[in-house]
Design a protein around this motif. Structure first.
Motif, PDB file in Angstrom:
ATOM      1  N   VAL A  67       0.747  -1.276   0.044  1.00 45.50           N
ATOM      2  CA  VAL A  67       0.044   0.045  -0.042  1.00 45.50           C
ATOM      3  C   VAL A  67       1.047   1.123   0.059  1.00 45.50           C
ATOM      4  O   VAL A  67       1.694   1.433   0.825  1.00 45.50           O
ATOM      5  CB  VAL A  67      -1.164   0.022   1.307  1.00 45.50           C
ATOM      6  N   LEU A  68       0.909   1.815  -0.990  1.00 48.85           N
ATOM      7  CA  LEU A  68       1.531   3.324  -1.186  1.00 48.85           C
ATOM      8  C   LEU A  68       0.783   4.396  -0.970  1.00 48.85           C
ATOM      9  O   LEU A  68      -0.489   4.237  -1.011  1.00 48.85           O
ATOM     10  CB  LEU A  68       2.313   3.186  -2.617  1.00 48.85           C
ATOM     11  N   SER A  69       1.278   5.478  -0.912  1.00 42.38           N
ATOM     12  CA  SER A  69       0.404   6.837  -0.874  1.00 42.38           C
ATOM     13  C   SER A  69      -0.654   6.852  -2.253  1.00 42.38           C
ATOM     14  O   SER A  69      -1.669   7.522  -2.106  1.00 42.38           O
ATOM     15  CB  SER A  69       1.146   8.213  -1.071  1.00 42.38           C
TER      16      SER A  69
ATOM     17  N   LEU B 269       0.930  -3.606  -6.656  1.00 41.51           N
ATOM     18  CA  LEU B 269       1.838  -4.714  -6.573  1.00 41.51           C
ATOM     19  C   LEU B 269       3.159  -4.586  -6.975  1.00 41.51           C
ATOM     20  O   LEU B 269       3.434  -3.914  -8.037  1.00 41.51           O
ATOM     21  CB  LEU B 269       1.235  -5.878  -7.922  1.00 41.51           C
ATOM     22  N   GLN B 270       3.752  -4.975  -6.084  1.00 37.38           N
ATOM     23  CA  GLN B 270       5.523  -4.713  -6.172  1.00 37.38           C
ATOM     24  C   GLN B 270       6.081  -6.046  -6.793  1.00 37.38           C
ATOM     25  O   GLN B 270       6.137  -6.943  -6.069  1.00 37.38           O
ATOM     26  CB  GLN B 270       5.971  -4.448  -4.730  1.00 37.38           C
TER      27      GLN B 270
ATOM     28  N   GLN C  47      -2.541  -8.762   5.561  1.00 34.52           N
ATOM     29  CA  GLN C  47      -2.732  -7.291   5.131  1.00 34.52           C
ATOM     30  C   GLN C  47      -1.501  -7.009   4.270  1.00 34.52           C
ATOM     31  O   GLN C  47      -0.395  -7.374   4.314  1.00 34.52           O
ATOM     32  CB  GLN C  47      -2.770  -6.363   6.319  1.00 34.52           C
ATOM     33  N   PRO C  48      -1.844  -6.254   3.190  1.00 29.92           N
ATOM     34  CA  PRO C  48      -0.978  -5.569   2.329  1.00 29.92           C
ATOM     35  C   PRO C  48      -0.031  -4.645   3.289  1.00 29.92           C
ATOM     36  O   PRO C  48      -0.405  -4.151   4.118  1.00 29.92           O
ATOM     37  CB  PRO C  48      -1.612  -4.589   1.242  1.00 29.92           C
ATOM     38  N   ARG C  49       1.484  -4.803   2.919  1.00 29.52           N
ATOM     39  CA  ARG C  49       2.260  -4.111   3.820  1.00 29.52           C
ATOM     40  C   ARG C  49       2.121  -2.447   3.701  1.00 29.52           C
ATOM     41  O   ARG C  49       1.819  -1.990   2.639  1.00 29.52           O
ATOM     42  CB  ARG C  49       3.680  -4.402   3.050  1.00 29.52           C
ATOM     43  N   GLN C  50       1.756  -2.061   4.759  1.00 23.83           N
ATOM     44  CA  GLN C  50       1.781  -0.469   5.068  1.00 23.83           C
ATOM     45  C   GLN C  50       2.918   0.120   5.103  1.00 23.83           C
ATOM     46  O   GLN C  50       3.730   0.377   5.812  1.00 23.83           O
ATOM     47  CB  GLN C  50       1.014  -0.311   6.423  1.00 23.83           C
ATOM     48  N   THR C  51       3.672   0.541   3.868  1.00 21.64           N
ATOM     49  CA  THR C  51       4.837   1.224   3.707  1.00 21.64           C
ATOM     50  C   THR C  51       5.089   2.355   4.468  1.00 21.64           C
ATOM     51  O   THR C  51       6.146   2.567   4.975  1.00 21.64           O
ATOM     52  CB  THR C  51       5.441   1.451   2.205  1.00 21.64           C
ATOM     53  N   ASN C  52       4.119   2.932   4.492  1.00 22.23           N
ATOM     54  CA  ASN C  52       4.320   4.258   5.324  1.00 22.23           C
ATOM     55  C   ASN C  52       4.099   4.051   6.741  1.00 22.23           C
ATOM     56  O   ASN C  52       4.401   5.176   7.685  1.00 22.23           O
ATOM     57  CB  ASN C  52       3.131   5.458   4.843  1.00 22.23           C
ATOM     58  N   ALA C  53       3.863   3.095   7.188  1.00 19.05           N
ATOM     59  CA  ALA C  53       3.748   2.821   8.716  1.00 19.05           C
ATOM     60  C   ALA C  53       4.885   1.793   9.047  1.00 19.05           C
ATOM     61  O   ALA C  53       5.449   2.175  10.502  1.00 19.05           O
ATOM     62  CB  ALA C  53       2.452   1.851   9.076  1.00 19.05           C
TER      63      ALA C  53
END
Length: 386
Positions: free
Chosen positions: A46-48, A53-54, A120-126
């Motif tokens: 999850v990006l801003s 999908l990475q 859960q999708p990886r919360q990159t901002n967290a």
């Protein structure tokens, strides 16, 4: 001519991408070994900009990361199956599926999985990305009170975010454990952007020291660290990389240390027994006047720009090889896109064995000999005879 099993597999992939049941997908068994990635690992993030999908393309010595929306991600997978990769493993909440090319035909195996909570999708901002409203980002002039990068600082914010993500990933590979405090050095810390990012990531788990030759920058960063509550876990020293004593280090970082200062930093990390060394070199000037081009390259290297790029390639290749000789598993990757900064190469190395890797020493000497290089700063620091 259609391939039914391949088509069935792509239906599973697209459904997984669209439904949120997708966990991971691995593409393997590359059709072409030379210049191709060994694997591509795909996972949800999850990006801003939203859910993506990475794709992490893993080459022998570097990783390349790209993010796609679901429809584009499905197209990328579909065009790779049977052309670039001969094997694919899909994991969803309910199923595990393998598509494999055998004897010119696709075989497909699907297994039901035991029920478990959907990840859960990886919360990159967290986790690995930075809260843009962090006080230290405001104090350093990167973002405003609303968390939006200030004028001219959007690229810097992207660089800081990418660095933190890479650092978190590499620290995870080191398996430091939680039973002791880590010692981290940022050599040539400058305005402290990445030093603060490292300390914010590691928290009370680490003591982070920034080393900076310009006293006004070291003083300014110290003031911000105190004001923003970093306490005794983040400090700044005034001094050069070469003159700084590093008795003990778990992680040593040097990003954009100019010319041979990068070699000084790598040598400090190796000698201090650092488990993780990360450098992003800059201004590789040392070898350019020393290069004696091989006959086949001499006409091309008459041009200054080609000679400059060859010197950069040669310098960083020797550094990576010398780290491998010193017992490190070394990876060279793109730090951040050249759209944001031209200084985009990162060398990261994790200590995995003793010094004296004979295969690596042979590769280093062969490369140096090809270009007539008899001395290089890191080799000299380590007592390695080219």
């Amino acid at each position: 001519m259609t391939a039914p099993n391949r088509d069935r597999f792509m239906v599973l992939v697209k459904d997984a991408f669209d439904s949120g049941e997708f966990e991971k997908l691995t593409l393997g068994k590359p059709a072409h070994k030379e210049g191709s990635p060994v694997n591509i690992y795909i996972r949800p993030v999850v990006l801003s900009a939203g859910r993506r999908l990475q794709f992490v393309s893993r080459f022998p010595t570097r990783d390349l990361t790209k993010n796609y929306a679901a429809p584009e991600a499905a197209r990328e997978v579909e065009k790779s199956l049977g052309t670039e990769f001969m094997d694919a493993h899909l994991h969803t909440h309910d199923h595990a599926a393998q598509l494999e090319m055998k004897g010119g035909e696709f075989s497909l195996r699907i297994k039901k999985r035991a029920k478990h909570p959907a990840p859960q999708p990886r919360q990159t901002n967290a986790v690995n990305h930075i809260d843009p409203k962090s006080g230290w980002l405001r104090a350093l002039g990167v973002t405003g009170h609303n968390g939006v990068p200030l004028a001219g600082m959007a690229d810097k914010f992207r660089q800081i975010s990418k660095y933190r993500e890479l650092l978190a990933h590499r620290i995870g590979e080191c398996h430091f454990g939680d039973d002791r405090r880590l010692h981290v050095y940022d050599m040539g810390s400058g305005k402290g952007y990445l030093t603060f990012a490292a300390s914010a990531l590691l928290g009370d788990r680490a003591e982070v020291v920034g080393v900076e030759a310009r006293p006004e920058l070291a003083a300014a960063c110290t003031q911000i660290a105190d004001a923003e509550g970093f306490g005794g876990r983040l400090s700044f020293r005034c001094g050069t990389i070469a003159d700084t004593a590093v008795a003990e280090a778990d992680i040593l970082i040097a990003l954009h240390a100019c010319d041979t200062a990068t070699d000084d930093a790598i040598a400090k990390g190796i000698e201090a027994g650092a488990k993780l060394v990360i450098v992003s070199p800059c201004c590789q000037k040392e070898l350019r006047p020393r290069i004696v081009p091989p006959d086949a390259l001499a006409p091309a290297l008459r041009h200054g720009i080609f000679l400059e790029r060859q010197a950069e390639f040669l310098t960083d290749s020797l550094r990576a090889g010398l780290l491998e000789w010193a017992g490190y598993s070394t990876r060279v990757m793109e730090f951040i896109s050249t759209e944001h900064t031209a200084r985009n190469i990162m060398i990261s190395a994790v200590k995995t064995g003793p010094r004296g890797n004979e295969q690596a020493s042979g590769r280093v000497r062969s490369l140096a000999s090809l270009f007539g290089i008899k001395h290089q700063s890191l080799a000299d620091h380590l007592g390695f005879i080219l």
